[in-house]
Write a protein that holds these residues in place. Structure first.
Motif, PDB file in Angstrom:
ATOM      1  N   THR A  43       0.827  -1.199   0.000  1.00  0.00           N
ATOM      2  CA  THR A  43       0.000   0.000   0.000  1.00  0.00           C
ATOM      3  C   THR A  43       0.862   1.250   0.000  1.00  0.00           C
ATOM      4  O   THR A  43       0.347   2.364  -0.023  1.00  0.00           O
ATOM      5  CB  THR A  43      -0.930   0.021   1.224  1.00  0.00           C
ATOM      6  N   GLY A  44       2.175   1.079   0.053  1.00  0.00           N
ATOM      7  CA  GLY A  44       3.072   2.232  -0.028  1.00  0.00           C
ATOM      8  C   GLY A  44       4.340   2.099   0.777  1.00  0.00           C
ATOM      9  O   GLY A  44       5.442   2.328   0.276  1.00  0.00           O
ATOM     10  N   ASP A  86      -5.545   2.982  -4.832  1.00  0.00           N
ATOM     11  CA  ASP A  86      -5.833   4.010  -3.836  1.00  0.00           C
ATOM     12  C   ASP A  86      -4.670   4.264  -2.894  1.00  0.00           C
ATOM     13  O   ASP A  86      -4.840   4.893  -1.844  1.00  0.00           O
ATOM     14  CB  ASP A  86      -7.080   3.639  -3.031  1.00  0.00           C
ATOM     15  N   PRO A 133      -1.697   6.120  -1.148  1.00  0.00           N
ATOM     16  CA  PRO A 133      -1.432   7.559  -1.032  1.00  0.00           C
ATOM     17  C   PRO A 133      -0.292   8.009  -1.933  1.00  0.00           C
ATOM     18  O   PRO A 133       0.757   7.362  -1.988  1.00  0.00           O
ATOM     19  CB  PRO A 133      -1.053   7.719   0.451  1.00  0.00           C
ATOM     20  N   GLU A 134      -0.510   9.117  -2.635  1.00  0.00           N
ATOM     21  CA  GLU A 134       0.499   9.601  -3.566  1.00  0.00           C
ATOM     22  C   GLU A 134       1.826   9.882  -2.868  1.00  0.00           C
ATOM     23  O   GLU A 134       2.902   9.664  -3.429  1.00  0.00           O
ATOM     24  CB  GLU A 134      -0.004  10.867  -4.265  1.00  0.00           C
ATOM     25  N   LYS A 149       3.243   8.354  -0.552  1.00  0.00           N
ATOM     26  CA  LYS A 149       4.035   7.151  -0.328  1.00  0.00           C
ATOM     27  C   LYS A 149       4.655   6.633  -1.626  1.00  0.00           C
ATOM     28  O   LYS A 149       5.643   5.901  -1.592  1.00  0.00           O
ATOM     29  CB  LYS A 149       3.167   6.049   0.301  1.00  0.00           C
ATOM     30  N   ASP A 199      -3.986   3.009   5.960  1.00  0.00           N
ATOM     31  CA  ASP A 199      -3.780   2.173   4.781  1.00  0.00           C
ATOM     32  C   ASP A 199      -2.695   1.129   4.969  1.00  0.00           C
ATOM     33  O   ASP A 199      -2.732   0.057   4.357  1.00  0.00           O
ATOM     34  CB  ASP A 199      -3.445   3.038   3.565  1.00  0.00           C
ATOM     35  N   GLU A 257       2.143   8.307  11.074  1.00  0.00           N
ATOM     36  CA  GLU A 257       1.089   8.080  10.100  1.00  0.00           C
ATOM     37  C   GLU A 257      -0.070   7.370  10.815  1.00  0.00           C
ATOM     38  O   GLU A 257       0.085   6.905  11.962  1.00  0.00           O
ATOM     39  CB  GLU A 257       1.612   7.232   8.941  1.00  0.00           C
ATOM     40  N   LYS A 275       4.516  10.116   5.719  1.00  0.00           N
ATOM     41  CA  LYS A 275       4.047   9.123   4.764  1.00  0.00           C
ATOM     42  C   LYS A 275       2.647   9.452   4.230  1.00  0.00           C
ATOM     43  O   LYS A 275       2.292   9.035   3.131  1.00  0.00           O
ATOM     44  CB  LYS A 275       4.002   7.736   5.424  1.00  0.00           C
ATOM     45  N   ASP A 276       1.861  10.162   5.021  1.00  0.00           N
ATOM     46  CA  ASP A 276       0.461  10.410   4.638  1.00  0.00           C
ATOM     47  C   ASP A 276       0.035  11.772   5.178  1.00  0.00           C
ATOM     48  O   ASP A 276      -0.648  11.863   6.198  1.00  0.00           O
ATOM     49  CB  ASP A 276      -0.428   9.296   5.186  1.00  0.00           C
ATOM     50  N   GLU A 316      -2.027  13.897   3.865  1.00  0.00           N
ATOM     51  CA  GLU A 316      -3.449  14.170   3.704  1.00  0.00           C
ATOM     52  C   GLU A 316      -4.226  13.757   4.947  1.00  0.00           C
ATOM     53  O   GLU A 316      -5.073  14.506   5.458  1.00  0.00           O
ATOM     54  CB  GLU A 316      -3.994  13.444   2.473  1.00  0.00           C
ATOM     55  N   SER A 317      -3.924  12.568   5.467  1.00  0.00           N
ATOM     56  CA  SER A 317      -4.581  12.121   6.691  1.00  0.00           C
ATOM     57  C   SER A 317      -4.141  12.974   7.880  1.00  0.00           C
ATOM     58  O   SER A 317      -4.928  13.238   8.794  1.00  0.00           O
ATOM     59  CB  SER A 317      -4.250  10.647   6.961  1.00  0.00           C
TER      60      SER A 317
END
Length: 409
Positions: free
Chosen positions: A136-137, A161, A163-164, A166, A296, A344, A379-380, A382-383
């Motif tokens: 997932t990344g 899906d 995360p960009e 990652k 994720d 994350e 790593k994320d 957005e979250s």
């Protein structure tokens, strides 16, 4: 590797030569026949001459415990040796004596680097020139970084899906990143099919028996870092089940060899939207294989190491809990604002699980607890923005600041 005895099937006990490339026991369909690396611990102890003084510069301090030949040069970026931090403000908030192991400080920002270092080293030992995995990344970024370090080609399969943020890492490391129009489990199945067709070396932690062996160094480090003050509880998030299994195996080994006194109880935490290990541990008949969660890194519908994870919980006298995505994001914010640790969502999940376990009376007030943060918040992002809230917009004028902080002007 005279300190490594065999690869043993966790289901039927069949044994296989550890000097061959084999992922699962062929006596079982699918990937159910997960293999366990077994050791001659007399030989391990003879090889291990490091002082347990808390000076841990990398996980290779425990090379005597790792399934790597003596004449092989490890592929390393300095993984391991992460700090165990006293976290009194967060501990007060949760009503426990709390420390946090921040494994987000590993080279690519994730605990998985411990496992990847071992598997990429093994790929070179086996003469393989291409490494692969589904991810997932985080595992993708980790494998890409270590493959670059080891001079190997890297081909990665990620769900659509992922995360960009990652995916930027493996792309910078020069890997081929293949976005699969489907779920993580579909990307995983494809990576296994490709492994069989092309003969690439597969890093997938769920089936590569040497992967968990790298992850267990977090247990070795924790045993050394808490020597003389072993916690009542050790808390991990759970996705495929490899990390909690590895952490338990490492800590238990040090206790079995009388290098430390006692072991903690394991608390495994899963998201409500990806609860297969928790459901299996609690004997639920209806296990949902669809995974959907903001965390994720642990969004796994069909965990391949459920058996090892459940054994870690059972052997330690531990427990598992589920948390919602809202509780995960709240824990991410809580961890950051109380202790300055940026995790994350999957890395903050153990904090959410500890809070849930306190509310349920599983963990008692005042218990000694160590939480393992498995991944960095970068790593994320957005979250992280969902967890932290919005930026306050103001004019470039002092009055706007005074209006916001009138009692301090």
């Amino acid at each position: 590797m005279d300190h490594v005895e065999t690869l043993e099937c966790t289901l039927c006990g069949a044994e296989y030569d550890p000097d061959q490339v084999i992922y699962t026991c062929p006596n079982h369909s699918g990937v159910k026949g997960i293999l366990e690396v077994t050791y001659d611990y007399d030989a391990v102890v003879d090889r291990f001459d490091e002082p347990l003084d808390g000076d841990i510069r990398s996980q290779w301090k425990y090379r005597a415990f790792l399934p790597v030949a003596d004449d092989v040069e490890p592929v390393t970026l300095g993984e391991g040796g992460t700090p165990l931090l006293e976290t009194p403000r967060l501990g007060t908030e949760l009503g426990v004596d709390l420390r946090v192991k921040d494994d987000g400080r590993n080279p690519t920002g994730v605990l998985k680097d411990r496992a990847t270092s071992v598997s990429v080293t093994k790929a070179g030992e086996f003469g393989r020139e291409v490494v692969t995995c589904a991810s997932t990344g985080n595992a993708a970024a980790s494998l890409a970084g270590f493959a670059a370090r080891g001079g190997l080609d890297c081909r990665l399969f990620v769900p659509g899906d992922a995360p960009e943020g990652k995916l930027a890492q493996p792309l910078v490391y020069g890997a081929d990143v293949l976005g699969v129009r489907g779920s993580y489990d579909e990307a995983y199945d494809l990576s296994m099919e490709v492994t069989e067709r092309f003969g690439w070396y597969n890093r997938n932690a769920a089936v590569n028996p040497f992967q968990v062996e790298g992850k267990r160094t977090v247990g070795h480090e924790l045993a050394e870092q808490t020597r003389g003050d072993v916690p009542d509880w050790l808390v991990f998030s759970m996705g495929d089940g490899c990390t909690i299994a590895g952490g338990w195996k490492g800590f238990r080994e040090f206790a079995d060899l009388d290098l430390v006194e006692g072991t903690p109880r394991m608390l495994g935490v899963q998201a409500e939207g990806a609860s297969a290990i928790h459901d299996a541990f609690h004997g639920h008949d209806d296990i949902d294989e669809v995974a959907e969660t903001v965390a994720d890194s642990i969004s796994v519908g069909r965990p391949r190491n459920t058996l090892k994870a459940c054994r870690a919980l059972e052997e330690s006298g531990g427990e598992s809990v589920l948390v919602s995505d809202e509780e995960v994001l709240a824990a991410e914010s809580l961890l950051g604002r109380t202790e300055g640790i940026y995790a994350e969502p999957a890395g903050a999940t153990p904090v959410a699980g500890l809070r849930k376990a306190r509310e349920a009376g599983i963990v008692d007030e005042g218990d000694s607890v160590v939480v393992v943060v498995t991944g960095n918040g970068l790593k994320d992002t957005e979250s992280a923005m969902r967890a932290g809230g919005e930026v306050d917009a103001i004019a470039p004028e002092i009055d706007d600041v005074v209006d916001r902080y009138p009692d301090e002007a």
